[in-house]
Motif scaffolding. Sequence first.
Motif, mmCIF file in Angstrom:
data_model
loop_
_atom_site.group_PDB
_atom_site.id
_atom_site.type_symbol
_atom_site.label_atom_id
_atom_site.label_comp_id
_atom_site.label_asym_id
_atom_site.label_seq_id
_atom_site.Cartn_x
_atom_site.Cartn_y
_atom_site.Cartn_z
ATOM 1 N N TYR A 71 0.825 -1.220 0.000
ATOM 2 C CA TYR A 71 0.000 0.000 0.000
ATOM 3 C C TYR A 71 0.853 1.261 0.000
ATOM 4 N N ARG A 72 1.922 1.235 -0.772
ATOM 5 C CA ARG A 72 2.832 2.383 -0.894
ATOM 6 C C ARG A 72 2.967 2.780 -2.364
ATOM 7 N N TRP A 73 3.348 4.013 -2.558
ATOM 8 C CA TRP A 73 3.740 4.484 -3.873
ATOM 9 C C TRP A 73 5.245 4.295 -3.960
ATOM 10 N N CYS A 74 5.726 3.665 -5.038
ATOM 11 C CA CYS A 74 7.160 3.477 -5.226
ATOM 12 C C CYS A 74 7.580 4.033 -6.583
ATOM 13 N N GLU A 75 8.806 4.455 -6.624
ATOM 14 C CA GLU A 75 9.354 5.102 -7.814
ATOM 15 C C GLU A 75 9.869 4.063 -8.813
ATOM 16 N N ILE A 76 9.585 4.312 -10.087
ATOM 17 C CA ILE A 76 10.063 3.444 -11.166
ATOM 18 C C ILE A 76 11.005 4.226 -12.072
ATOM 19 N N TRP A 77 11.794 3.495 -12.824
ATOM 20 C CA TRP A 77 12.694 4.048 -13.835
ATOM 21 C C TRP A 77 12.162 3.529 -15.159
ATOM 22 N N HIS A 78 11.598 4.394 -15.992
ATOM 23 C CA HIS A 78 10.925 3.921 -17.209
ATOM 24 C C HIS A 78 11.035 4.915 -18.349
ATOM 25 N N ASP A 79 10.582 4.491 -19.518
ATOM 26 C CA ASP A 79 10.603 5.295 -20.741
ATOM 27 C C ASP A 79 9.154 5.521 -21.181
ATOM 28 N N PRO A 80 8.456 6.475 -20.554
ATOM 29 C CA PRO A 80 7.017 6.639 -20.817
ATOM 30 C C PRO A 80 6.672 6.994 -22.258
ATOM 31 N N THR A 81 7.574 7.631 -22.971
ATOM 32 C CA THR A 81 7.281 8.007 -24.354
ATOM 33 C C THR A 81 7.901 7.028 -25.355
ATOM 34 N N ARG A 82 8.595 6.020 -24.839
ATOM 35 C CA ARG A 82 9.231 4.979 -25.660
ATOM 36 C C ARG A 82 10.146 5.556 -26.731
ATOM 37 N N ASN A 83 10.937 6.552 -26.317
ATOM 38 C CA ASN A 83 11.871 7.186 -27.249
ATOM 39 C C ASN A 83 13.311 7.168 -26.742
ATOM 40 N N GLY A 84 13.567 6.352 -25.703
ATOM 41 C CA GLY A 84 14.919 6.257 -25.159
ATOM 42 C C GLY A 84 15.235 7.277 -24.089
ATOM 43 N N TYR B 144 14.680 7.892 -20.623
ATOM 44 C CA TYR B 144 14.219 7.325 -19.362
ATOM 45 C C TYR B 144 14.098 8.392 -18.293
ATOM 46 N N THR B 145 13.128 8.203 -17.434
ATOM 47 C CA THR B 145 12.868 9.133 -16.347
ATOM 48 C C THR B 145 12.263 8.358 -15.181
ATOM 49 N N THR B 146 12.039 9.043 -14.095
ATOM 50 C CA THR B 146 11.377 8.397 -12.965
ATOM 51 C C THR B 146 9.891 8.698 -13.003
ATOM 52 N N GLY B 147 9.127 7.824 -12.394
ATOM 53 C CA GLY B 147 7.696 7.976 -12.241
ATOM 54 C C GLY B 147 7.298 7.209 -10.994
ATOM 55 N N TRP B 148 6.011 7.161 -10.695
ATOM 56 C CA TRP B 148 5.531 6.496 -9.485
ATOM 57 C C TRP B 148 4.375 5.572 -9.803
ATOM 58 N N VAL B 149 4.346 4.398 -9.163
ATOM 59 C CA VAL B 149 3.240 3.454 -9.300
ATOM 60 C C VAL B 149 2.764 3.037 -7.917
ATOM 61 N N TYR B 150 1.488 2.655 -7.849
ATOM 62 C CA TYR B 150 0.915 2.164 -6.604
ATOM 63 C C TYR B 150 1.201 0.668 -6.539
ATOM 64 N N MET B 151 1.911 0.243 -5.512
ATOM 65 C CA MET B 151 2.459 -1.103 -5.440
ATOM 66 C C MET B 151 1.436 -2.216 -5.200
ATOM 67 N N LYS B 152 0.206 -1.880 -4.937
ATOM 68 C CA LYS B 152 -0.815 -2.922 -4.798
ATOM 69 C C LYS B 152 -0.873 -3.776 -6.061
ATOM 70 N N TYR B 153 -0.463 -3.202 -7.177
ATOM 71 C CA TYR B 153 -0.546 -3.869 -8.463
ATOM 72 C C TYR B 153 0.817 -4.300 -9.014
ATOM 73 N N MET B 154 1.758 -4.542 -8.101
ATOM 74 C CA MET B 154 3.094 -4.972 -8.515
ATOM 75 C C MET B 154 3.522 -6.173 -7.670
ATOM 76 N N LYS B 155 4.360 -7.033 -8.281
ATOM 77 C CA LYS B 155 4.952 -8.167 -7.555
ATOM 78 C C LYS B 155 6.362 -8.375 -8.097
ATOM 79 N N PRO B 156 7.258 -8.975 -7.296
ATOM 80 C CA PRO B 156 8.601 -9.259 -7.816
ATOM 81 C C PRO B 156 8.511 -10.186 -9.020
ATOM 82 N N ALA B 157 9.216 -9.852 -10.083
ATOM 83 C CA ALA B 157 9.245 -10.694 -11.284
ATOM 84 C C ALA B 157 10.366 -11.707 -11.126
ATOM 85 N N ARG B 158 10.047 -12.927 -11.311
ATOM 86 C CA ARG B 158 11.069 -13.977 -11.184
ATOM 87 C C ARG B 158 11.021 -14.903 -12.349
#
Length: 124
Positions: free
Chosen positions: A95-108, A110-124
């Motif tokens: 139930y936290r907001w965490c910062e991501i490193w992503h390319d929101p415009t898909r043009n190379g 990269y910047t930071t953004g924030w997502v609500y972690m209720k909808y995230m899990k470790p990828a393995r």
Amino acid sequence: MTRATTALAALIAATGLALSSPPAQAGAFFAWEVTDVPWGDVLNARKWPASHSQKQTAYPNGTVLSMTGRCMGAPDLLGRITALDDVRQRQVVRYRWCEIWHDPTRNGRYTTGWVYMKYMKPAR
């Protein structure tokens, strides 16, 4: 764009690599996957950690994102989460907001953004 540049951009997008590296302390947060978003919906990445903040882009279930390890209300989260298993890691940030490193415009660009972690899990 030349073919080589286009091919490189496609490779970067496919592998999740950034033209500039994510923060060095990413560690346990490097690969997290969007999950449990209701059918037909997406997870919004926002400029700031709030649901009313500007939306940068959106990601469907299954998208793997790079987390920086910075989460609201948990300044020392990296030290606390590294030794935990996947289930416990997810509980700590659920139930936290965490910062991501992503390319929101898909043009190379990269910047930071924030997502609500209720909808995230470790990828393995």
